[in-house]
Design a protein around this motif. Sequence first.
Motif, PDB file in Angstrom:
ATOM      1  N   ASP A  33       9.826 -13.169  -1.396  1.00 36.47           N
ATOM      2  CA  ASP A  33       8.528 -13.448  -2.341  1.00 36.47           C
ATOM      3  C   ASP A  33       8.733 -14.889  -3.119  1.00 36.47           C
ATOM      4  O   ASP A  33       7.956 -14.775  -4.117  1.00 36.47           O
ATOM      5  CB  ASP A  33       8.427 -12.254  -3.125  1.00 36.47           C
ATOM      6  N   ILE A  34       9.022 -15.924  -2.475  1.00 32.43           N
ATOM      7  CA  ILE A  34       8.863 -17.268  -3.251  1.00 32.43           C
ATOM      8  C   ILE A  34       7.569 -17.676  -2.832  1.00 32.43           C
ATOM      9  O   ILE A  34       7.217 -18.594  -2.125  1.00 32.43           O
ATOM     10  CB  ILE A  34      10.172 -18.255  -3.034  1.00 32.43           C
ATOM     11  N   GLN A  35       6.382 -17.139  -3.822  1.00 35.23           N
ATOM     12  CA  GLN A  35       5.048 -17.517  -3.396  1.00 35.23           C
ATOM     13  C   GLN A  35       4.405 -17.994  -4.663  1.00 35.23           C
ATOM     14  O   GLN A  35       4.656 -17.633  -5.753  1.00 35.23           O
ATOM     15  CB  GLN A  35       4.473 -16.035  -2.828  1.00 35.23           C
ATOM     16  N   ASP A  36       3.031 -18.538  -4.253  1.00 34.99           N
ATOM     17  CA  ASP A  36       2.477 -19.224  -5.217  1.00 34.99           C
ATOM     18  C   ASP A  36       1.850 -18.565  -6.535  1.00 34.99           C
ATOM     19  O   ASP A  36       1.891 -19.016  -7.796  1.00 34.99           O
ATOM     20  CB  ASP A  36       1.171 -19.851  -4.550  1.00 34.99           C
ATOM     21  N   PHE A  37       1.841 -17.136  -6.334  1.00 32.20           N
ATOM     22  CA  PHE A  37       1.402 -16.326  -7.604  1.00 32.20           C
ATOM     23  C   PHE A  37       2.435 -16.384  -8.552  1.00 32.20           C
ATOM     24  O   PHE A  37       2.030 -15.995  -9.870  1.00 32.20           O
ATOM     25  CB  PHE A  37       0.791 -15.044  -7.154  1.00 32.20           C
ATOM     26  N   TYR A  38       3.764 -16.804  -8.314  1.00 35.47           N
ATOM     27  CA  TYR A  38       4.584 -16.572  -9.430  1.00 35.47           C
ATOM     28  C   TYR A  38       5.001 -17.829 -10.261  1.00 35.47           C
ATOM     29  O   TYR A  38       5.655 -17.983 -10.880  1.00 35.47           O
ATOM     30  CB  TYR A  38       6.133 -16.102  -8.735  1.00 35.47           C
ATOM     31  N   PHE A  39       4.142 -18.922  -9.721  1.00 34.47           N
ATOM     32  CA  PHE A  39       4.252 -20.419 -10.406  1.00 34.47           C
ATOM     33  C   PHE A  39       3.109 -20.553 -11.333  1.00 34.47           C
ATOM     34  O   PHE A  39       2.376 -19.851 -11.367  1.00 34.47           O
ATOM     35  CB  PHE A  39       4.433 -21.181  -9.370  1.00 34.47           C
ATOM     36  N   PRO A  40       3.272 -21.735 -12.220  1.00 35.40           N
ATOM     37  CA  PRO A  40       2.365 -21.827 -13.375  1.00 35.40           C
ATOM     38  C   PRO A  40       1.074 -22.078 -12.835  1.00 35.40           C
ATOM     39  O   PRO A  40       0.833 -22.407 -11.449  1.00 35.40           O
ATOM     40  CB  PRO A  40       2.846 -23.341 -13.521  1.00 35.40           C
ATOM     41  N   GLY A  41       0.159 -21.343 -13.452  1.00 41.34           N
ATOM     42  CA  GLY A  41      -1.289 -21.016 -12.943  1.00 41.34           C
ATOM     43  C   GLY A  41      -1.396 -19.871 -12.323  1.00 41.34           C
ATOM     44  O   GLY A  41      -2.623 -19.522 -11.845  1.00 41.34           O
ATOM     45  N   GLY A  42      -0.324 -19.369 -11.618  1.00 39.78           N
ATOM     46  CA  GLY A  42      -0.380 -18.122 -10.707  1.00 39.78           C
ATOM     47  C   GLY A  42      -0.823 -16.904 -11.672  1.00 39.78           C
ATOM     48  O   GLY A  42      -0.811 -16.967 -12.747  1.00 39.78           O
ATOM     49  N   LYS A  43      -1.236 -15.768 -10.695  1.00 40.96           N
ATOM     50  CA  LYS A  43      -1.483 -14.514 -11.150  1.00 40.96           C
ATOM     51  C   LYS A  43      -0.278 -13.807 -11.984  1.00 40.96           C
ATOM     52  O   LYS A  43      -0.532 -12.753 -13.119  1.00 40.96           O
ATOM     53  CB  LYS A  43      -2.267 -13.655 -10.116  1.00 40.96           C
ATOM     54  N   SER A  44       0.702 -14.030 -11.524  1.00 36.19           N
ATOM     55  CA  SER A  44       1.803 -13.235 -12.118  1.00 36.19           C
ATOM     56  C   SER A  44       2.918 -14.526 -12.366  1.00 36.19           C
ATOM     57  O   SER A  44       4.225 -14.242 -11.943  1.00 36.19           O
ATOM     58  CB  SER A  44       2.366 -12.190 -11.160  1.00 36.19           C
ATOM     59  N   GLU A  45       2.846 -15.369 -13.227  1.00 32.76           N
ATOM     60  CA  GLU A  45       3.611 -16.374 -13.490  1.00 32.76           C
ATOM     61  C   GLU A  45       5.075 -15.806 -14.035  1.00 32.76           C
ATOM     62  O   GLU A  45       5.074 -15.071 -15.046  1.00 32.76           O
ATOM     63  CB  GLU A  45       3.120 -17.379 -14.360  1.00 32.76           C
TER      64      GLU A  45
END
Length: 194
Positions: A33-45
């Motif tokens: 799960d190293i996915q975009d939603f965990y990064f700055p600006g993502g839904k679940s930072e």
Amino acid sequence: MKRRVLYTATLLLIAMAGWAIPDTSRVALVIIDIQDFYFPGGKSELVNPIPAAQNAAKILEHFRNTQQLVVHVGHNATEGQGFYSLVKPAEGEMVFMKSTVNAFVDTGLLEYLQGQQVSKLVICGMQTHMCVEAAVRAAADLGFKVTLIHDACATKDLKWENETIPAKMVHLSTLATLRNYAKIMSTKEFLGLK
């Protein structure tokens, strides 16, 4: 549903028969799960996801350079489900998408690893206290020898009633319990760097 029944049945057989995955010494890297939603600006930072992804990228580069098996696991999401740029799957690397916390449920991951005669897993990813923890515990329960790269994982602050548990404490307490299931190492330790 069929795979969930198979997964549960496999765990029961292991428990009843004392069965273990044969030690083939074949290793696979499983990036969770190293996915975009965990990064700055993502839904679940998360807290500090970029350093964790940078370390995961070092582990990934090592596996690619040594031509070892690499598996990517992602969580189905409505937004930001793409894999983060530093660890995007390369052509020929297997990708499994999941809808539950456990990477082995309803994905085909177990069958794939068994088919590749893998007996050892190196795991890293996000979130430490959720999908990473579930993967480590399940893999160990299924008979794999597991190594967890602790600084290639990240998590977030949690709330319980009126208390906030800082991400660092969530991460460390999860690692403290997972040492019963896996060998826990830093990126530098795993790569043999000082």
